[in-house]
Design an enzyme around this catalytic site. Structure first.
Site, short mmCIF file in Angstrom:
data_model
loop_
_atom_site.label_atom_id
_atom_site.label_comp_id
_atom_site.label_asym_id
_atom_site.label_seq_id
_atom_site.Cartn_x
_atom_site.Cartn_y
_atom_site.Cartn_z
N ASP A 36 -6.97 48.96 13.80
CA ASP A 36 -6.56 50.36 13.88
C ASP A 36 -5.20 50.47 13.21
OD1 ASP A 36 -6.40 53.11 14.86
OD2 ASP A 36 -4.91 52.32 16.24
N LYS A 37 -4.87 51.62 12.65
CA LYS A 37 -3.58 51.74 11.97
C LYS A 37 -2.44 52.03 12.94
CE LYS A 37 -2.20 55.47 9.81
NZ LYS A 37 -0.84 55.74 10.36
N THR A 38 -2.53 53.20 13.57
CA THR A 38 -1.41 53.69 14.37
C THR A 38 -1.21 52.84 15.63
OG1 THR A 38 -1.89 55.92 13.59
CG2 THR A 38 -0.42 55.71 15.49
N THR A 83 -8.96 54.22 10.61
CA THR A 83 -7.93 55.16 11.08
C THR A 83 -8.42 56.60 11.00
OG1 THR A 83 -5.67 55.94 10.72
CG2 THR A 83 -6.89 55.25 8.78
N GLY A 84 -7.85 57.42 11.86
CA GLY A 84 -8.13 58.85 11.80
C GLY A 84 -7.19 59.58 10.85
N LYS A 88 -15.97 55.93 15.26
CA LYS A 88 -15.39 54.59 15.09
C LYS A 88 -16.36 53.48 15.50
CE LYS A 88 -10.45 55.44 14.98
NZ LYS A 88 -9.12 55.00 15.41
N ASP A 142 -5.36 50.25 19.92
CA ASP A 142 -4.54 50.53 21.10
C ASP A 142 -4.77 51.90 21.70
OD1 ASP A 142 -3.34 52.14 19.17
OD2 ASP A 142 -1.36 51.92 20.07
N ASP A 187 -9.98 54.27 20.27
CA ASP A 187 -10.46 52.95 19.84
C ASP A 187 -11.37 52.30 20.87
OD1 ASP A 187 -8.82 53.06 17.53
OD2 ASP A 187 -7.10 52.42 18.72
#
Length: 693
Positions: free
Chosen positions: A390-392, A538-539, A566, A585, A589
């Protein structure tokens, strides 16, 4: 403290997730199960697991206490310790029988029950082998007590049951299932809401009493109680825990809000649109459940080894009995040979081969901030050949920071431009302002005559100069053009760009984005060096995702992915034949973490991600993903070594126990066979302790 809005600062705002009312988020596309999981059901599931662990623990300690007198009063142990004259007394064999009967029926009950369950399913395994071993030892020893020629094996029976109970207790403690995940998801919702009465006053009501059409007041810092539409007020809402959107999303009248998201600085009046199972969060809960229930279970290596040992024990024991009778030996001799074979095949070492390694590796992992919750998934991590990040909050810190400062004239350095901008922004609590201020390392000069420019930025006097920090919208309004290629590139990357004017002249541009974690690059390099593909889910919008992917050297990325998509994306990657680990996180997710072969949660994230994951990274360090894969491989190697020893020594011991060297005067007695078997247990235990990474 004065506050101002940067709502129009960014020229290319990230594409936020679709509102809950959008057709793509319709419940009919999510296919929720018929039954909705409640707090009570999730709690009962967790309670059942806890009860099983405590049951094995209680049986182990009680049987261990009873084993002490069994050992002290066993003739073989008394002889070995030289205390036969001190403790021997008439009728001690009956006391041994009584104590051993309690151990057999009380301590052996889980294995005897498991034996019948395995037989009913026609899948004999560890329980079958344990049940056979303890039943043969108990039956034969009891027969000796009441007249059959031979030796008693009560001490062997007691220690075998003790070790089996200990092994299963350790094993179950190491398997921390995802039973609390749904309860954690539901806990994101507040317990009450401020419902507006017709006369304009508010009343605090339980969440379950809210109905569509009700209007609620959401105060600064509170959680929004249900999905709805803003009727009045303005604020920025933090939806990161639900949607993965890194920036707080500005909300005004007419905008959709999601239950469970956190209100920012302003107050909002929200009209409720969806509650209960129709809500966005409930749909996520259903997705988590579906992914968990559909996840395949890996078969335990020890169970497979136990199946083979069961077949070997039955075959070798029966063959030994028949052959010795055929050769003319008396029944007692043939029976003693059979019992020796069965005893030496007893899975003392096998029962601890895997649980001991699991316990050691779990301890090693905990010291490094890696919490293993799902043993089967952790063991499978050795096979992972694709990691989805995940990115964020995972590859990035989940907070705004300055990535670039572009001087548009030569008279000011990047550091000076940033320092002047930070001075103006010290009076704001907006994320963009905080990002600029936190990026300055030295002293920030004071600002005078501060004034907010609603929706456009802020201005003030710094060191005698008029400094403005404004959005691209302000420049367009004033017909100021920026033709610098560097700025165009930053905008193309999806970064938020603000401009700095000094005394009316455009002096520089400051780009902000979600800050990359320092460890992310090294983690990607090390994973790729091991042949592991690195992807990002990622969103956020495609431009931001592409910038992050290029900065970190990712193999691929998937952007603008909605929360309910996802898990499907993970399935698609798995369909390529890849063993997938998912690292994230956020609540959004959670379904993907549950769907992945190995779900890895960043510990600084939300509780639900932690509860849905198989492994938790306490330090929120992407490098720990590499550590998990390495520890999994080392653990598996140690398990294979232990299983090889626990089963391999039978290839030599069983023929000796059966009496193949009898004519050469070499006959393995049941007691010596038991000692050999106990020695293998010690070796397995020592080998497990030698696990290192």
């Amino acid at each position: 403290m004065n506050k101002h809005s940067h709502g129009a600062h960014g020229s290319s705002p990230s594409k936020g997730p679709l509102p809950p009312s959008h057709p793509e988020r319709s419940p009919r596309h999510l296919h929720p199960p018929e039954k909705h999981t409640t707090h009570t059901e999730a709690h009962e599931h967790a309670g059942s697991h806890t009860h099983m662990v405590s049951d094995f623990r209680r049986r182990f300690w009680i049987c261990l206490v009873l084993t002490i007198p069994v050992l002290l009063f066993s003739p073989l142990i008394q002889k070995l310790l030289g205390i036969a004259d001190l403790l021997a007394f008439p009728g001690q064999k009956y006391l041994l029988f009584l104590l051993s009967s309690v151990i057999f029926f009380y301590g052996g009950y889980p294995f005897l029950r498991g034996f019948f369950e395995e037989i009913q399913k026609l899948r004999p395994g560890m329980m079958t082998l344990i049940a056979l071993a303890i039943t043969v030892a108990y039956g034969y020893s009891s027969a000796v007590v009441f007249g059959l020629p031979g030796k008693m094996f009560f001490w062997e029976l007691a220690t075998l049951i003790d070790i089996m109970l200990l092994g299963h207790w350790l094993e179950m403690k190491s398997v921390l299932g995802a039973s609390r995940a749904l309860e954690e998801l539901a806990s994101l919702m507040p317990s009450s809401a401020h419902r507006l009465r017709p006369d304009g006053t508010t009343e605090e009501v339980p969440l379950e009493t809210l109905r569509p059409g009700d209007r609620v007041l959401v105060k600064p810092g509170e959680k929004i109680p249900a999905d709805g539409v803003v009727i009045s007020g303005e604020s920025a809402v933090n939806e990161a825990m639900l949607t993965g959107e890194s920036k707080p999303v500005p909300k005004k009248a007419g905008d959709e809000v999601i239950g469970g998201s956190v209100n920012g600085e302003g107050s909002l009046v929200v009209e409720i649109k969806r509650t209960g199972e129709e809500s966005f969060l409930s749909q996520v809960i259903n997705l988590v459940r579906e992914a968990q229930e559909s996840k395949s279970r890996t078969q335990d290596l020890a169970n497979r080894a136990a199946l083979w040992l069961t077949l070997i024990a039955l075959s070798a024991g029966s063959l030994t009995f028949v052959v010795w009778l055929f050769l003319g030996k008396e029944l007692a001799f043939a029976l003693e040979r059979t019992v020796t074979v069965m005893v030496i095949t007893c899975p003392h070492a096998l029962g601890l081969a895997v649980p001991l390694v699991v316990a050691v590796s779990t301890g090693l992992a905990a010291k490094r901030g890696l919490l293993i919750r799902n043993r089967a998934a952790f063991e499978k991590a050795r096979l992972v050949n694709a990691v989805i990040f995940d990115k964020t909050g995972t590859l990035t810190k989940g907070e705004f920071g300055v990535t670039d400062v572009v001087p548009l004239e030569k008279d000011l350095s990047p550091e000076e431009i940033l320092r002047l901008a930070a001075s103006v922004e010290t009076n704001s609590e907006h994320p963009i302002a905080r990002g600029i201020v936190s990026s300055v390392k030295g002293e920030i000069p004071p600002v005078e005559d501060f004034q907010a420019i609603p929706g456009k930025g802020a201005t003030g006097r710094v060191e005698g100069r008029k400094v403005m920090v404004v959005s691209p919208g302000y420049l367009r309004e004033k017909n100021l053009e920026v033709s610098d290629e560097r700025v165009a590139r930053l905008l193309a990357q999806g970064k938020t760009v603000v401009f700095v004017l000094v005394d009316g002249k455009l002096k520089g541009a400051i780009a902000l984005a979600d800050i990359l974690r320092e460890e992310s690059r090294e983690a990607i390099v090390r994973l790729k060096a091991r042949g592991v593909k690195c992807l990002m889910l990622t969103g956020d919008n495609r431009q931001v995702a592409q910038w992050v992917a290029e900065e970190l050297g990712l193999d691929d990325f998937l952007a603008e992915v909605l929360p309910h998509e996802k898990a499907q994306k993970v399935k698609e990657i798995q369909a390529r034949g890849l063993i997938v680990a998912m690292t994230g996180d956020g609540v959004n997710d959670a379904p993907a973490l549950a769907q992945a072969d190995v779900g890895i949660a960043i510990g600084a994230g939300t509780d639900v991600a932690v509860e849905t994951a198989d492994v938790i990274l306490v330090r929120s360090n992407p490098l720990d993903v590499v550590a998990i894969l390495e520890l999994s491989r080392a653990t598996y190697r140690k398990m294979i070594q232990n299983l090889a020893w626990a089963t391999g020594y039978n290839a030599f011991a069983i023929p000796l126990a059966a009496g193949v060297l009898y004519k050469y005067g070499l006959l393995l007695s049941p007691a010596i066979g038991a000692l050999f078997m106990s020695l293998s247990t010690v070796i397995v235990a020592i080998n497990a302790k030698l696990l290192k990474v």
